[in-house]
Every structure is written in structure tokens, then in C-alpha cells.
Design a protein around this motif. Structure first.
Motif, PDB file in Angstrom:
ATOM      1  N   LYS A   1       8.505  -1.427   0.011  1.00 48.65           N
ATOM      2  CA  LYS A   1       8.654   0.019   0.182  1.00 48.65           C
ATOM      3  C   LYS A   1       9.985   0.396   0.823  1.00 48.65           C
ATOM      4  O   LYS A   1      10.527   1.460   0.555  1.00 48.65           O
ATOM      5  CB  LYS A   1       7.503   0.577   1.032  1.00 48.65           C
ATOM      6  N   GLY A   2      10.491  -0.440   1.723  1.00 49.30           N
ATOM      7  CA  GLY A   2      11.783  -0.162   2.335  1.00 49.30           C
ATOM      8  C   GLY A   2      11.782   1.005   3.298  1.00 49.30           C
ATOM      9  O   GLY A   2      12.759   1.763   3.371  1.00 49.30           O
ATOM     10  N   CYS A   3      10.726   1.178   4.081  1.00 46.89           N
ATOM     11  CA  CYS A   3      10.593   2.362   4.938  1.00 46.89           C
ATOM     12  C   CYS A   3      11.727   2.505   5.957  1.00 46.89           C
ATOM     13  O   CYS A   3      12.155   3.613   6.252  1.00 46.89           O
ATOM     14  CB  CYS A   3       9.257   2.317   5.674  1.00 46.89           C
ATOM     15  N   ALA A   4      12.214   1.401   6.519  1.00 47.38           N
ATOM     16  CA  ALA A   4      13.205   1.500   7.597  1.00 47.38           C
ATOM     17  C   ALA A   4      14.577   1.912   7.099  1.00 47.38           C
ATOM     18  O   ALA A   4      15.378   2.442   7.858  1.00 47.38           O
ATOM     19  CB  ALA A   4      13.313   0.158   8.341  1.00 47.38           C
ATOM     20  N   HIS A   5      14.852   1.671   5.803  1.00 47.16           N
ATOM     21  CA  HIS A   5      16.166   2.017   5.257  1.00 47.16           C
ATOM     22  C   HIS A   5      16.029   2.127   3.743  1.00 47.16           C
ATOM     23  O   HIS A   5      16.339   1.185   3.016  1.00 47.16           O
ATOM     24  CB  HIS A   5      17.197   0.943   5.631  1.00 47.16           C
ATOM     25  N   PRO A   6      15.582   3.298   3.240  1.00 45.41           N
ATOM     26  CA  PRO A   6      15.307   3.419   1.802  1.00 45.41           C
ATOM     27  C   PRO A   6      16.535   3.218   0.920  1.00 45.41           C
ATOM     28  O   PRO A   6      16.401   2.813  -0.236  1.00 45.41           O
ATOM     29  CB  PRO A   6      14.770   4.855   1.668  1.00 45.41           C
ATOM     30  N   ALA A   7      17.723   3.487   1.440  1.00 44.38           N
ATOM     31  CA  ALA A   7      18.936   3.344   0.633  1.00 44.38           C
ATOM     32  C   ALA A   7      19.307   1.868   0.480  1.00 44.38           C
ATOM     33  O   ALA A   7      18.877   1.025   1.269  1.00 44.38           O
ATOM     34  CB  ALA A   7      20.086   4.114   1.279  1.00 44.38           C
TER      35      ALA A   7
ATOM     36  N   SER B   1       0.859  -1.178   0.000  1.00 40.93           N
ATOM     37  CA  SER B   1       0.000   0.000   0.000  1.00 40.93           C
ATOM     38  C   SER B   1       0.895   1.227   0.000  1.00 40.93           C
ATOM     39  O   SER B   1       1.379   1.659   1.041  1.00 40.93           O
ATOM     40  CB  SER B   1      -0.897  -0.004   1.247  1.00 40.93           C
ATOM     41  N   ARG B   2       1.162   1.800  -1.171  1.00 38.00           N
ATOM     42  CA  ARG B   2       2.088   2.914  -1.299  1.00 38.00           C
ATOM     43  C   ARG B   2       1.307   4.223  -1.349  1.00 38.00           C
ATOM     44  O   ARG B   2       0.527   4.470  -2.256  1.00 38.00           O
ATOM     45  CB  ARG B   2       2.939   2.758  -2.563  1.00 38.00           C
ATOM     46  N   ARG B   3       1.533   5.067  -0.371  1.00 33.10           N
ATOM     47  CA  ARG B   3       0.777   6.305  -0.270  1.00 33.10           C
ATOM     48  C   ARG B   3       1.529   7.504  -0.822  1.00 33.10           C
ATOM     49  O   ARG B   3       0.970   8.567  -0.979  1.00 33.10           O
ATOM     50  CB  ARG B   3       0.410   6.577   1.198  1.00 33.10           C
ATOM     51  N   GLY B   4       2.831   7.364  -1.056  1.00 40.85           N
ATOM     52  CA  GLY B   4       3.617   8.502  -1.505  1.00 40.85           C
ATOM     53  C   GLY B   4       3.709   9.568  -0.447  1.00 40.85           C
ATOM     54  O   GLY B   4       3.854  10.745  -0.747  1.00 40.85           O
TER      55      GLY B   4
ATOM     56  N   THR C   1      23.656  -4.113   1.963  1.00 40.28           N
ATOM     57  CA  THR C   1      24.352  -5.306   1.478  1.00 40.28           C
ATOM     58  C   THR C   1      23.365  -6.450   1.267  1.00 40.28           C
ATOM     59  O   THR C   1      23.384  -7.128   0.232  1.00 40.28           O
ATOM     60  CB  THR C   1      25.432  -5.744   2.479  1.00 40.28           C
ATOM     61  N   LEU C   2      22.536  -6.689   2.259  1.00 38.36           N
ATOM     62  CA  LEU C   2      21.509  -7.729   2.180  1.00 38.36           C
ATOM     63  C   LEU C   2      20.173  -7.118   2.583  1.00 38.36           C
ATOM     64  O   LEU C   2      20.045  -6.595   3.695  1.00 38.36           O
ATOM     65  CB  LEU C   2      21.833  -8.897   3.114  1.00 38.36           C
ATOM     66  N   ALA C   3      19.202  -7.176   1.693  1.00 34.85           N
ATOM     67  CA  ALA C   3      17.845  -6.742   2.028  1.00 34.85           C
ATOM     68  C   ALA C   3      16.924  -7.946   1.900  1.00 34.85           C
ATOM     69  O   ALA C   3      16.845  -8.565   0.832  1.00 34.85           O
ATOM     70  CB  ALA C   3      17.391  -5.622   1.106  1.00 34.85           C
ATOM     71  N   PHE C   4      16.276  -8.300   2.996  1.00 33.61           N
ATOM     72  CA  PHE C   4      15.318  -9.400   2.999  1.00 33.61           C
ATOM     73  C   PHE C   4      13.927  -8.783   2.940  1.00 33.61           C
ATOM     74  O   PHE C   4      13.518  -8.068   3.851  1.00 33.61           O
ATOM     75  CB  PHE C   4      15.514 -10.269   4.232  1.00 33.61           C
ATOM     76  N   VAL C   5      13.228  -9.050   1.848  1.00 31.93           N
ATOM     77  CA  VAL C   5      12.042  -8.280   1.468  1.00 31.93           C
ATOM     78  C   VAL C   5      10.808  -9.174   1.440  1.00 31.93           C
ATOM     79  O   VAL C   5      10.816 -10.246   0.827  1.00 31.93           O
ATOM     80  CB  VAL C   5      12.250  -7.631   0.083  1.00 31.93           C
ATOM     81  N   GLY C   6       9.749  -8.714   2.082  1.00 31.45           N
ATOM     82  CA  GLY C   6       8.501  -9.462   2.096  1.00 31.45           C
ATOM     83  C   GLY C   6       7.762  -9.353   0.779  1.00 31.45           C
ATOM     84  O   GLY C   6       7.515  -8.251   0.280  1.00 31.45           O
ATOM     85  N   MET C   7       7.412 -10.493   0.224  1.00 28.32           N
ATOM     86  CA  MET C   7       6.558 -10.552  -0.966  1.00 28.32           C
ATOM     87  C   MET C   7       5.970 -11.951  -1.067  1.00 28.32           C
ATOM     88  O   MET C   7       6.565 -12.924  -0.593  1.00 28.32           O
ATOM     89  CB  MET C   7       7.339 -10.220  -2.241  1.00 28.32           C
TER      90      MET C   7
END
Length: 431
Positions: free
Chosen positions: A348-354, A7-10, A357-363
Motif C-alpha cells: 500500500k505504501g502508506c508512509a510515502h505513496p510517491a 487489506s486495502r480499504r480505500g 529511489t529504493l522501496a523495500f516492500v513486504g510481501m
């Protein structure tokens, strides 16, 4: 598999426009002068208990958040904050080091430049999107390199006064004096405002992204930092950026007892107590450690960012913050300062938008891996959440060559390909 769109609100959960999520409304506060008195932080914590769900956060960009508000409690919270004497920063983010003007190692004080830019875009605020941001890095003890920005200004040493570089999006940097840098930044922001509220700097001609690769992640400002007035700041980390309101009240009391001047929300989910003398530094550090905070730069929790995750966020596919302590523990052998980890329960990556090294992403109700990129780059495969910790335990147990950093090892074994191959193998076995 493809991501389930979050749910991306911008938008961000700003002071005047809190954002709805899974556990209620979230209100974000950044003090206009960057500092909070002990009574102010304690008062905000008390209000968070009464008017929210009692959870508070410090974000990666150094803002304070109160969670679990209801529509009818938002205005009472704002009224309490104003009554405490806190002046919230309104308008678009112009981010500086929280120690600007206090840090003897900075090349330039960023505050005058921020005022020039703020004055230059006065009247345009309603034409910008809510996430448009400016970063002004005067150098010094606190790096702002990890922050994404539409316009980034950075001080460089010159023969006399500092020289400033200005980069818009991923475009080339230009050099100039403070006045020239401010003029260039205002010009870029004016062009951006003309494109409408959905525009970001990458929409400007010649300003697109140049790379998704990351350098060594910026170190959180933890520990003792000398100040220009011969006192010290001491930085402590909130475990994964969050804690109950009682923790924030206890930290305010500990800082006051130790003789600090104020507390400042800071980048990478930290708090700075400033104005401490040597004995006060030791007292505050001991109290913060006893409260469960991060006080040592080598603490593995300092290198793991995690969003609230399920059930607190309506977009979440897994309980990111609940898993974060286990992830930090099992990956500790690799978290040597060269590796950053992000548990992002959606893309969305809210906690660390940049990038990390490793991003574990929910999908797709599972977890995908992005190696040296942002969560928005996740494409799958998504592995079951229940397998995550054991997979990381096996990764951390991989033998390292002499002198090999954690990041080097991850590159050598190609963690992303390994993640995909194991998923394919299990799918084959299952059929």
C-alpha cells in the motif's frame, strides 16, 4: 512470487472516520488553519496517553495521527480535541505549505485559491472517494513536489501576478490566472465526482499516469526558515514520523520556552515552530536535538520513510519502523540528498505513496525491492527480512567514482537486478 494482497480499504484514518489497524483505531487530525498552540498539542498528547496507546505520528503529508484507540475512546478523543479549541479540517484534502502567507519567498499565497476551490466543490464531498486530493503549491521554502495529487496547482513567476499551472493526474498542465486555475480545478473535480467514489484523476480521459520515475526527492523542511515578519520558523523531523506522546508534549514545552508562536505539522513527517527570534531558534534546536529529533538536513534518518509495520499494522509483513534506524545507519554513506528510501511493510505504501529511489516492500513474508518506483509496483522476488540490513551494508560499501552521487551508484550497479540475482543464486545453492 506474487504479493500477498494487503487489506486495502480505500480510506484514510480521518478525523470523522478512524481506521482499524493492528494496534487499534487510528485517528488523523489536520488543524483547519494549519497551526496548533502549545496547550493544544500538549493536550492532544495527554489524550493520546489516556485514550490511545500513547503513540503519535506526523504523516508524509503533514497530518497528526493518534494510534491505538478503541471504539469507545474515539468519541472522547474527538471531544477533547474540540474542547482544546482545535478546528479540524473536514472534507477532502486541499494541501498547502504550512507557511502559506508567512513565507517571503513564495510566489503566491495559496490560501485564497484553496478557498475558491473549496467553495466550488461544496456539496460534492460525499461523491468523492476519501483519498481524492488537491495540492496547491505557491512556491517558497517548502516543496510539495513529493505529494501525490489528483489535481496539482503550482505558481509560476509572471510579469505581474503569479501564473498558475494546473495538472490533473498525469495529464498535461494548463496555465492561467488564479481565477482560471480555480475554475479548471473545480471542473476537473466535478467530472471526477460524477464517476463515483472509487474514481481517481487517472480515470479521467487523458489524465493517466505518465511516468513512474522520480526526480531528486524533496528535502524535508528542516532547520531555520526566515519569515516575512522578520522572525523564523524552525523545522524538526520526527524519527520516521513517530514518537511517544511524551515527546510531543516535550516539544510543545520546548517551543513555548523558546518563544515560538505556534507549532505546525508539516510535510515529510516534520514539525515547524514559527515566530522564533534568533536566540529562540538556537534554544529550540538544542532542545529538539536532545529529545532525539532530526534537526540537521544531512541526518540520514531524514531520507528514510517507514510505516509502523508489524505488529502495529494488520497488513504488515515485517517490522518496518523497528528496522528503520538500522537501515538509515548502514545506508548513511549513500543518503546524500539524492536518495530516498521507503520501508513499506506491504504494497500500500502508506508512509510515502510517491515513488522513492529504493522501496523495500513486504510481501510473501519477506522483502521485495522496487528501484525508483512506488511500493504498489513490487513484484518480487521477496528476500528474507533477516538479510535486509546486511544486504544494505554491502550496498553502501560499494566504491563510488569521483563525483558520483548515491543515486548514480544505485543506478550503475542496478540494485534491483542485483537483488534478484542474489536471490536466484541462493535458491540454486539451496537445491
Amino acid at each position: 512470487m506474487s504479493p500477498v494482497p494487503p487489506s486495502r480499504r480505500g480510506a484514510c484514518p480521518a478525523f470523522l472516520a478512524p481506521m482499524e489497524t493492528g494496534d487499534g483505531l487510528v485517528l488523523r487530525l489536520f488543524p483547519a488553519d494549519g497551526a496548533l498552540t502549545f496547550a493544544q498539542l500538549s493536550g492532544i498528547a495527554q489524550a493520546a496517553r489516556v485514550l490511545g496507546n500513547g503513540m503519535m505520528e506526523v504523516t508524509a503529508r503533514g497530518s497528526l495521527q493518534v494510534r491505538g484507540l478503541r471504539a469507545e475512546t474515539v468519541e472522547p478523543l474527538r471531544e477533547r480535541i474540540i474542547a482544546l479549541g482545535v478546528t479540524p479540517r473536514l472534507g477532502h484534502a486541499i494541501d498547502l505549505s504550512p507557511l502559506s502567507g508567512l513565507d517571503p519567498t513564495e510566489m503566491a499565497d495559496a490560501r485564497p485559491l484553496a478557498r475558491r476551490i473549496r467553495d466550488g466543490i461544496s456539496g460534492l464531498e460525499e461523491r468523492f472517494g476519501p483519498k481524492v486530493s488537491v495540492v496547491i503549491d505557491g512556491g517558497g521554502a517548502i516543496s510539495l513536489d513529493g505529494r501525490k495529487a489528483d489535481v496539482r496547482l503550482k505558481a509560476r513567476r509572471g510579469q505581474g501576478d503569479a501564473v498558475w499551472t494546473v495538472a490533473v493526474g498525469g495529464g498535461p498542465a494548463v496555465f492561467g490566472s488564479g481565477a482560471e486555475a480555480a475554475e479548471h480545478a473545480v471542473h476537473a473535480l466535478t467530472r471526477l465526482a460524477a464517476l463515483g467514489r472509487r474514481a481517481r484523476s487517472t480515470d479521467l480521459p487523458g489524465c493517466g499516469d505518465t511516468t513512474d520515475a522520480i526526480d531528486t526527492p524533496p528535502a524535508p523542511p528542516l532547520g531555520r526558515i526566515p519569515l516575512a515578519d522578520t522572525t523564523f520558523a524552525f523545522g524538526i523531523g520526527l524519527p520516521f514520523g513517530a514518537g511517544e506522546a511524551a515527546l510531543f508534549a516535550a516539544l510543545a514545552a520546548a517551543a513555548e520556552t523558546a518563544g515560538a508562536r505556534d507549532l505546525r505539522p508539516a510535510p515529510e513527517r516534520t514539525l515547524l515552530a514559527t515566530g522564533l527570534h534568533a536566540t529562540g531558534v538556537e534554544a529550540f534546536a538544542a532542545a529538539a536535538e536532545q529529545l532525539g529529533c532530526i534537526v540537521a538536513p544531512k541526518d540520514p534518518r531524514a531520507f528514510v520513510a517507514a510505516c509502523p509495520g508489524a505488529p502495529a499494522c494488520a497488513s504488515a509483513h515485517f517490522p518496518a519502523r523497528e528496522l528503520a534506524p538500522q537501515v538509515a545507519s548502514v545506508l548513511a554513506p549513500l543518503l546524500d540528498g539524492t536518495v530516498s528510501v521507503h520501508l513499506s511493510a506491504c504494497t500500500k505504501g502508506c508512509a510515502h505513496p510517491a515513488p522513492t529511489t529504493l522501496a523495500f516492500v513486504g510481501m510473501d513474508c519477506g522483502v521485495a525491492l522496487v528501484h525508483e518506483g512506488a511500493p504498489s509496483k513490487a513484484t518480487g522476488p521477496a528476500r528474507p527480512v533477516e538479510q535486509l540490513v546486511e544486504e544494505l551494508r554491502a550496498l553502501a560499501a560499494t566504491p563510488r567514482a569521483a563525483g558520483e552521487t548515491g543515486r548514480d551508484l544505485i543506478r550503475r550497479i542496478d540494485a534491483a537486478r542485483l537483488w534478484a540475482r542474489r536471490d536466484q543464486m541462493q535458491s540454486t545453492i539451496g537445491t
